[in-house]
Design a protein around this motif. Structure first.
Motif, PDB file in Angstrom:
ATOM      1  N   THR A   1     -17.368  -4.962  22.134  1.00 48.71           N
ATOM      2  CA  THR A   1     -18.470  -4.607  21.151  1.00 48.71           C
ATOM      3  C   THR A   1     -19.356  -3.759  21.335  1.00 48.71           C
ATOM      4  O   THR A   1     -19.806  -2.816  20.317  1.00 48.71           O
ATOM      5  CB  THR A   1     -19.072  -5.819  21.440  1.00 48.71           C
ATOM      6  N   THR A   2     -19.609  -3.124  22.490  1.00 48.60           N
ATOM      7  CA  THR A   2     -21.095  -2.480  22.381  1.00 48.60           C
ATOM      8  C   THR A   2     -20.773  -1.207  23.183  1.00 48.60           C
ATOM      9  O   THR A   2     -21.463  -0.342  22.999  1.00 48.60           O
ATOM     10  CB  THR A   2     -21.651  -3.603  23.051  1.00 48.60           C
TER      11      THR A   2
ATOM     12  N   ASN B   1     -24.916  -5.533  18.530  1.00 47.94           N
ATOM     13  CA  ASN B   1     -24.856  -3.898  18.990  1.00 47.94           C
ATOM     14  C   ASN B   1     -26.546  -3.419  18.694  1.00 47.94           C
ATOM     15  O   ASN B   1     -26.702  -2.642  19.598  1.00 47.94           O
ATOM     16  CB  ASN B   1     -24.684  -3.626  17.344  1.00 47.94           C
TER      17      ASN B   1
ATOM     18  N   ASP C   1     -27.680  -1.862  21.947  1.00 53.27           N
ATOM     19  CA  ASP C   1     -28.323  -0.302  21.305  1.00 53.27           C
ATOM     20  C   ASP C   1     -30.165   0.097  21.024  1.00 53.27           C
ATOM     21  O   ASP C   1     -29.885   1.548  21.637  1.00 53.27           O
ATOM     22  CB  ASP C   1     -27.883   0.346  20.530  1.00 53.27           C
TER      23      ASP C   1
END
Length: 329
Positions: free
Chosen positions: A47-48, A318, A322
């Motif tokens: 996902t990230t 995220n 991030d």
């Protein structure tokens, strides 16, 4: 920062110092797992594009007293999937060792801005009796208070099990790998046998384990994580390196868990590293960056709490990974 264990390994001391220095400046990302594939980590990576710096492993399948003859299919599956995870943890820790640096000219120190950090949870099946998932009070009549009485079968079984788990933890000490060790978690509740007789009994069990592991078993690679916010049950600064809470909100809200922090440190100590040892919903990293609530790390619980969007949206996951405020691997 002084460790609770006066004989703590150099790596454990340096890890505690790293946690202290990180708190309020950033937050270390963490994720619990229960199985060898560590599906949660794969989901986060997919996902990230990143992984959590702190990885949690579970020791429930290593409980010596599992009643296989009277266990539900769900219990048997959970135990079977958990077997071998201590070796998985060891392999992961070897592969993600922090760098050693020589900044004093005399001895190498550990640079914990690199590499990963390891923690264990232990859903401990009751040392005597019990059926099914006997770490739950409802599935055992094991009396934790009797452990505190000399000469009881409960005390003998407790020490027998401690010996078995110590053997696992010693493998990590032999390889100079420190562990965030969180025994008797959620002792503010009565749902586990170690909390069923009250938080003060759980406190005394924690002290027994601390004294036995640091004394008789010579285990010095552990940082001791206390997991309760009941003031009268706090073991004392001399037994604790990290104070922590598990927080499961009834529904998602954007939060830095400031209320939980204030309640925790008021009941324990403001001089210890503080952590969110389990959460259902991710903290809001933007709020954390503004408030600087000094959580050193958070850990999302396993399975559906991580995988999919039942609890945490892809957007929020995220956003966390991030963020410049989040420490990832």
């Amino acid at each position: 920062m002084i460790t609770a264990d006066a004989k703590a390994t150099q790596e454990a001391k340096e890890l505690l110092e790293y946690l202290k220095n990180t708190a309020g400046q950033q937050i270390i990302t963490g994720q619990h797992t229960q199985t060898i594939p560590c599906e949660e980590i794969a989901y986060i990576r997919q996902t990230t594009g990143k992984e959590p710096k702190l990885r949690g492993f579970e020791l429930l399948g290593y409980s010596p007293n599992i009643n296989y003859a009277d266990a539900s299919p769900e219990c048997l599956t959970e135990v079977e999937e958990n077997k071998g995870t201590a070796e998985t943890a060891l392999q992961w820790a070897r592969a993600n060792r922090p760098d050693k640096v020589n900044d004093t000219g005399t001895e190498n120190s550990t640079d914990y801005t690199t590499g990963g950090i390891l923690t264990f949870s232990f859903h401990w099946f009751s040392p005597l009796g019990g059926r099914d998932k006997s770490f739950y009070t409802e599935h055992t009549d094991f009396d934790a208070a009797k452990i505190l009485q000399e000469g009881t079968p409960e005390r003998a079984a407790f020490y027998h099990d401690m010996d078995a788990i110590a053997g696992i933890l010693q493998q990590f000490q032999q390889e100079h790998i420190p562990i965030l060790w969180r025994p008797f978690h959620e002792s503010y509740g009565t749902w586990f046998w170690w909390g069923a007789k009250g938080a003060k009994v759980a406190r005394d069990l924690y002290r027994l384990m601390f004294d036995y592991y640091t004394g008789e078993k010579n285990l010095h690679n552990l940082l001791w994580v206390w997991n309760s916010d009941i003031e009268e049950a706090y073991p004392g600064d001399e037994y604790v390196d990290v104070v922590s809470m598990d927080v499961y909100l009834p529904e998602y809200q954007s939060t830095d868990y400031a209320d939980a922090y204030e309640k925790l440190v008021a009941a324990t100590s403001r001089d210890k590293v503080a952590a969110l040892a389990e959460v259902g919903y991710l903290p809001d990293v933007d709020l954390l960056q503004k408030s600087r609530i000094p959580w050193a790390y958070y850990m999302t619980w396993s399975k559906e709490f991580c995988i999919g969007e039942k609890y945490n949206s892809v957007e929020n996951l995220n956003k966390m990974y991030d963020s410049e405020y989040a420490v990832t691997l």
